[in-house]
Design an enzyme around this catalytic site. Structure first.
Site, PDB file in Angstrom:
ATOM      1  N   PRO A  27      -0.207   5.914  -5.972  1.00 43.68           N
ATOM      2  CG  PRO A  27      -1.062   3.894  -5.748  1.00 43.68           C
ATOM      3  CD  PRO A  27      -0.061   4.663  -6.638  1.00 43.68           C
ATOM      4  CG  HIS A  61       6.115  -1.985 -14.657  1.00 45.35           C
ATOM      5  ND1 HIS A  61       5.118  -3.024 -13.935  1.00 45.35           N
ATOM      6  CD2 HIS A  61       6.669  -3.447 -13.504  1.00 45.35           C
ATOM      7  CE1 HIS A  61       4.416  -3.433 -13.518  1.00 45.35           C
ATOM      8  NE2 HIS A  61       5.119  -3.955 -12.615  1.00 45.35           N
ATOM      9  CG  PHE A 102       8.125  -0.920 -10.981  1.00 49.92           C
ATOM     10  CD1 PHE A 102       9.459  -1.163 -12.031  1.00 49.92           C
ATOM     11  CD2 PHE A 102       7.705  -2.055 -10.451  1.00 49.92           C
ATOM     12  CE1 PHE A 102       9.485  -2.222 -12.409  1.00 49.92           C
ATOM     13  CE2 PHE A 102       8.809  -3.418 -10.409  1.00 49.92           C
ATOM     14  CZ  PHE A 102       9.405  -3.568 -11.473  1.00 49.92           C
ATOM     15  CB  ALA A 142      -1.133  -0.249   1.488  1.00 48.05           C
ATOM     16  CD  GLU A 143       2.172   1.299  -3.995  1.00 48.08           C
ATOM     17  OE1 GLU A 143       0.659   1.036  -3.806  1.00 48.08           O
ATOM     18  OE2 GLU A 143       2.367  -0.192  -4.282  1.00 48.08           O
TER      19      GLU A 143
END
Lengths: 378, 334
Positions: free
Chosen positions: B94, B134, B88, B64-65
């Site tokens: 997020p 990516h 990446f 969970a960024e």
């Protein structure tokens, strides 16, 4: 070939090691909000605590009405009133030890004040003078957070860091019912539970996110039920019952401090005033509903309990009101002074050292100010 | 602690060494992110650190960024120096609300009372055959956010020196790692003491007289290659490696363009609203009377990052750079 077709050749293997948790019951909240005032449990509460809560509630209500009045005089850009929610605000501040941290949202100025912050400093953001008017480390109150629920992961990170350092510090984070729909709410609760961080989340469910009622916000049985999915206890409490909120939060804080991990507390309350002075609440709710909640007022509930038990008389009520009035008069007087601002401060705190680009812009503003000054003297 | 003698070393190894040295020097440095612990990161940049420093300091977080960066904010508030990895480039999106609404402005909103010394490592850019999400070059978003430093190394030595500086910085630093260069090698000797490279200084990678190529990160080796190829045309190109997009080293860039009189900005991200527009404007403002031709941009196309089988058409290559340089000549002569 499908799985069904290869049945004869299929050799059963043991099930994977992971199994779902089968004992969520201890995590589930009570069916109804927990109450103390007006019940037998009230007799067990320390009278001194009840009197202190009462004095703080009266002061808090006066603070709300004074700040609202200041918006009408143009002294505050905006004020999101917490009238009706004072029990949550005050209890949140009072359950914390000095070393603990409070993470308020924009509606929680009162919690910051009840924690000991100067009322004028606490209003700095809403006055438009600067964003945060205090040093968060001084009272261990994080800056009032305007984006919804984004301060919750901060509370988790701080509590986690404190535990890593061996300090028994607890973080208490405040969020509204609308904020529980945000992704940061989910991520914060998940991190807190996985890390067993000493943090308590207090949702003040005041019925509306600006105009959107809880029924359109969530389909969960209650907001406290959301805790179960993260593997932490959920508690449901009457948010207008100061003694109940204080007790539930005290237990949650003690649980966290003892290494038991986080708790999600939902306090069911009501926002008596509009979202802010810019909002017309009559467009989305009826006066009847507001009146029902006025009859369940946090100050009246506590006053009734105290007077019934002979812990408070007319003199005591008057003393609380006078103390609140003195606070309001002081707040009024100081808010009516124009703040002295230095425009060069705009560049002072973007980076530890201004970039060359900022120095150029700083020089531009300095020249503009000098020209203004010269013009004023001409 | 053991340092493996590897000559030459890769950029990824230099980054690992920088993290290890920073963690050894300062017990408040914590590494966190998805897969950074047991696995050592999908690019192995955090390889071995969890074993050496323990899970409390090298933490595999939930996936969970926003949570990774949001909790890092709280940790920094309590006196730690988190180094977070966004696995990446496009996975960092997020976390943008935390980055922009809190990380970048906490010092400012608290009038200096609450600085956030967070390093955000973002592997970025294309050229490795990655599928969708990516290969983005997201530097323009970071550059547009006041309160962040934005740094990107192009050499093995800079990868070490700049990451050490980023971690030591009292301000948040977005540390963009050109993933195409992770395996690029250099004669950097990991056994020798390494220097810290101050943030905010560009460097002339190749001197020349005909024109300046202004570039950074993954495009630096491409520009050096183009400069070598250009000698066949009789052009002597100077290559400036910015290393830091914020703050921007106007002096080094302007001094170079004043010498050469011509400039091309080269980067992978799109040109519209991209870093090249800002750089070209800055150069024009400072060097207008020295310019023999307009400042040109050679950038990626203004498209979502293409699928890997088509990315070679998108990425600025030697030929496209030489074409631009040729146009500078034409502008000069007519």
């Amino acid at each position: 070939m499908t799985v069904m077709e290869q049945r004869g050749a299929y050799r059963p293997t043991p099930p994977p090691a992971w199994q779902p948790r089968t004992d969520p019951a201890p995590l589930l909240p009570d069916a109804l909000p927990y109450r103390v005032l007006g019940t037998d449990a009230a007799a067990d509460v320390d009278p001194a605590l009840l009197r202190r809560l009462y004095a703080e509630l009266v002061r808090g209500r006066r603070y709300n009405t004074q700040a609202t009045a200041l918006t009408k005089q143009g002294r505050l850009a905006v004020y999101p009133s917490s009238t009706g929610q004072e029990a949550c605000e005050v209890a949140a501040a009072l359950v914390l030890e000095e070393r603990d941290w409070l993470f308020p949202s924009y509606r929680d100025t009162l919690a910051a004040v009840a924690r000991g912050l100067d009322p004028v400093q606490a209003l700095t953001l809403l006055r438009g003078d600067w964003h945060t008017g205090y040093d968060p480390h001084e009272h261990r109150v994080a800056p009032l957070c305007t984006p919804l629920a984004t301060q919750l992961p901060h509370a988790v990170g701080l509590a986690h860091a404190a535990r890593l350092k061996g300090d028994d510090v607890v973080a208490l984070a405040l969020v509204g019912d609308g904020g529980t729909s945000e992704g940061d709410f989910h991520e914060a609760l998940n991190f807190a539970a996985v890390w067993q961080a000493p943090v308590v989340f207090l949702v003040q469910n005041n019925g509306f996110a600006i105009s959107v009622p809880l029924a359109k916000q969530t389909a969960a049985p209650s907001l406290a039920h959301k805790a179960v999915g993260y593997g932490m206890p959920g508690r449901l409490v009457d948010g207008n019952d100061a003694a109940a909120v204080h007790q539930v939060l005290t237990e949650a804080v003690a649980h966290a401090r003892a290494g038991g991990g986080p708790t999600l507390v939902e306090a069911v309350t009501y926002r008596i005033d509009a979202h802010t002075n810019a909002d017309d609440a009559t467009r989305y709710r009826g006066e009847g509903e507001v009146e029902t909640w006025r009859a369940h007022d946090p100050i009246a509930l506590l006053e009734h309990e105290l007077t019934e038990r002979g812990l408070l008389d007319e003199d005591g009520i008057r003393a609380a009101q006078e103390a609140a009035e003195a606070m309001a008069a002081d707040l009024r007087a100081r808010m009516n002074q124009d703040p002295v601002l230095d425009p060069m401060d705009l560049f002072a705190h973007v980076y530890a050292e201004p970039t060359p680009q900022l120095r150029e812009q700083q020089a531009l503003l300095k020249a503009e100010l000098a020209a203004e000054e010269e013009g004023a003297h001409r | 602690m053991t340092t493996v003698a590897l000559k030459p070393a890769t950029m990824a190894q230099a980054l690992t060494r920088a993290l290890r040295d920073a963690m050894t020097a300062d017990p408040t440095v914590h590494v966190m992110g998805e897969d950074v612990g047991t696995l050592g990161g999908v690019f192995r940049v955090t390889d071995g650190l969890a074993k050496e420093f323990g899970e409390d300091r090298v933490t595999d977080t939930p996936l969970a960024e926003a949570g990774i960066l949001g909790t890092a904010v709280g940790m920094a508030m309590y006196g730690l120096r988190p180094v977070v990895e966004m696995q990446f480039d496009a996975f960092a999106y997020p976390a943008f609300e935390q980055l922009i609404s809190h990380v970048a402005r906490m010092r400012n909103r608290t009038r200096g009372a609450m600085p956030l010394p967070i390093t955000i490592r973002v592997p970025y850019g294309g050229g490795i055959g990655g599928v969708e999400h990516h290969s983005d070059s997201s530097e323009a978003y970071y550059m547009a956010t006041p309160g962040l430093h934005v740094v990107t190394p192009a050499t093995v030595a800079d990868a070490y020196g700049l990451l050490r500086a980023a971690i030591a910085s009292d301000d948040p630093v977005v540390f963009l790692e050109p993933k195409r260069l992770y395996w690029s090698k250099d004669t950097w000797n990991p056994e020798e003491p390494q220097g810290v490279e101050p943030i905010g200084r560009a460097v002339v990678r190749r001197t020349g007289r005909s024109a300046t190529l202004i570039t950074y990160g993954p495009s630096v080796p491409v520009c050096l290659e183009a400069a070598e190829a250009a000698t066949a045309e009789g052009w002597d190109l100077e290559v400036v490696d910015l290393r830091s997009l914020v703050p921007f080293d106007d002096e080094t860039v302007a001094a170079s363009v004043r010498r050469t009189g011509r400039a091309v900005v080269v980067h992978e991200s799109g040109s519209y609203g991209g870093p090249g527009g800002e750089i070209a404007a800055r150069v024009t403002e400072r060097c207008f009377h020295h310019l023999e031709a307009p400042v040109l941009r050679v950038a990626g196309f203004d498209i979502p990052y293409p699928p890997p089988m088509l990315e070679r058409h998108h990425l600025p290559g030697v030929d496209r750079i030489l074409d631009a340089v040729g146009r500078l000549q034409w502008e000069a002569e007519n």
